[in-house]
Scaffold this motif. Sequence first.
Motif, PDB file in Angstrom:
ATOM      1  N   VAL A   1       0.962  -1.047  -0.112  1.00 39.76           N
ATOM      2  CA  VAL A   1      -0.044   0.044   0.034  1.00 39.76           C
ATOM      3  C   VAL A   1       0.934   1.262  -0.187  1.00 39.76           C
ATOM      4  O   VAL A   1       1.845   1.161   0.503  1.00 39.76           O
ATOM      5  N   THR A   2       0.286   2.435  -0.715  1.00 39.06           N
ATOM      6  CA  THR A   2       0.847   3.635  -0.387  1.00 39.06           C
ATOM      7  C   THR A   2       0.033   4.550   0.472  1.00 39.06           C
ATOM      8  O   THR A   2      -1.185   4.581   0.364  1.00 39.06           O
ATOM      9  N   LEU A   3       0.450   5.267   1.581  1.00 34.82           N
ATOM     10  CA  LEU A   3      -0.343   5.802   2.664  1.00 34.82           C
ATOM     11  C   LEU A   3      -0.641   7.283   1.778  1.00 34.82           C
ATOM     12  O   LEU A   3       0.126   8.028   1.158  1.00 34.82           O
ATOM     13  N   GLY A   4      -1.822   7.721   1.976  1.00 41.03           N
ATOM     14  CA  GLY A   4      -2.424   9.026   1.923  1.00 41.03           C
ATOM     15  C   GLY A   4      -3.142   9.213   0.770  1.00 41.03           C
ATOM     16  O   GLY A   4      -2.694  10.208  -0.167  1.00 41.03           O
ATOM     17  N   ALA A   5      -3.763   8.038  -0.005  1.00 43.27           N
ATOM     18  CA  ALA A   5      -4.283   8.275  -1.114  1.00 43.27           C
ATOM     19  C   ALA A   5      -5.544   9.137  -1.312  1.00 43.27           C
ATOM     20  O   ALA A   5      -6.000   9.722  -0.152  1.00 43.27           O
ATOM     21  N   GLU A   6      -5.996   9.445  -2.293  1.00 42.82           N
ATOM     22  CA  GLU A   6      -6.995  10.421  -2.688  1.00 42.82           C
ATOM     23  C   GLU A   6      -8.301   9.897  -2.137  1.00 42.82           C
ATOM     24  O   GLU A   6      -8.658   8.618  -2.041  1.00 42.82           O
ATOM     25  N   GLY A   7      -9.211  10.798  -1.734  1.00 40.88           N
ATOM     26  CA  GLY A   7     -10.602  10.334  -1.030  1.00 40.88           C
ATOM     27  C   GLY A   7     -11.515  10.014  -2.457  1.00 40.88           C
ATOM     28  O   GLY A   7     -11.047   9.716  -3.524  1.00 40.88           O
ATOM     29  N   VAL A   8     -12.995  10.182  -2.039  1.00 44.42           N
ATOM     30  CA  VAL A   8     -13.829   9.594  -2.950  1.00 44.42           C
ATOM     31  C   VAL A   8     -13.990  10.376  -4.270  1.00 44.42           C
ATOM     32  O   VAL A   8     -13.422  11.807  -4.152  1.00 44.42           O
ATOM     33  N   ARG A   9     -13.901   9.914  -5.548  1.00 49.56           N
ATOM     34  CA  ARG A   9     -13.766  10.759  -6.788  1.00 49.56           C
ATOM     35  C   ARG A   9     -14.425  10.258  -7.968  1.00 49.56           C
ATOM     36  O   ARG A   9     -14.830   8.908  -7.844  1.00 49.56           O
ATOM     37  N   GLU A  10     -14.797  11.101  -8.875  1.00 53.87           N
ATOM     38  CA  GLU A  10     -15.396  10.551 -10.048  1.00 53.87           C
ATOM     39  C   GLU A  10     -14.286   9.908 -10.908  1.00 53.87           C
ATOM     40  O   GLU A  10     -13.348  10.788 -11.075  1.00 53.87           O
ATOM     41  N   ASP A  11     -14.467   8.960 -11.514  1.00 50.35           N
ATOM     42  CA  ASP A  11     -13.221   8.406 -12.233  1.00 50.35           C
ATOM     43  C   ASP A  11     -13.744   8.655 -13.923  1.00 50.35           C
ATOM     44  O   ASP A  11     -14.396   8.977 -14.395  1.00 50.35           O
TER      45      ASP A  11
END
Length: 310
Positions: A300-310
Amino acid sequence: MRSISVSSPGKVILAGEHAVVHGQLGIWVAVDKRLSITVQSVDKGLKIASSHDSTELAHYAIMKIGEIFGENIDCLEINIDSTIPVGSGMGSSAALAVALTGALTKYYKKPWNIDFINETALTIERKQHGTPSGGDNKVVTLGGFLKFRRQQDGTAEFEKITNYRKIENLIVIDSGKPKETTKEMVEKVTELYKSDQARFSSIFSRIGDISQSFCDYIIKKNEVNVGELIGENHRLLCELEVVSPKAQDIIKKIEQVGGHAKISGAGGFKEGSGVLLAFHKEPEKLQYLAELEKWKIIPVTLGAEGVRED
Ligand code: PMV
């Protein structure tokens, strides 16, 4: 044919699980494993397809979202695709609730309001978790690193940490899926607390101090011994009886090669305790040990983006 795709991340908890339910500070971190929802219009019916075991929660979530939106959710095909392990403390149910709310928000052309998505997801999470602190759905919605505390009146005090110092050398290891649900583990800890309030309040408060030390490390860049903090948090979680003998055994082996580890999430007692957050100054030693012991590492990479439209 209209089609909308929305995704949200999984999470780990750096420090503070369980103690946060009892008013202490916790640090939640979004990770780059994601759950993606695609909503497509169809002529009739409601069809849900999922790459993992989540259709029951999805049906409940759709019913709740329909109620809240005042929409009869129909003539839709919903596909759920996820790389977040289910029921292992990586926030898969929160990711589902948040991404589904986000996708239906877009589909029904409602305003994209992050607080509303979070609140709706929390309503859904209550079915799964009973009295969730709200940290899971908050970090899955906002992404990044989150300082989170639940107040006595049930409202949340939180801060998204921007400009944080990276924590190096953390590895996620799967200790096996817990037999118990988060709801059961939270209830078990609450029962323990009621049996000896002085003892358990002091454990919760020591865990809160560990969360604070991590904040000082990642925000103020104070020097702390990351391994020691994780080790102390592990021992406190053992006192809360949320770490199974199987997970304790894995952690003991990690300590024998100079590392530290703790559960991340509600844990589990009878079999696995979900994912473990492990630290070693020389992470290749943990990788070598995991290979030898046939433990599954979840990169895993820490600090990912939150909810988003792809
Ligand atoms: O859903 P899990 O397994 O990540 O657990 C969440 C952390 C707890 O503190 C145990 C519960 C909560 O609602 O904060």
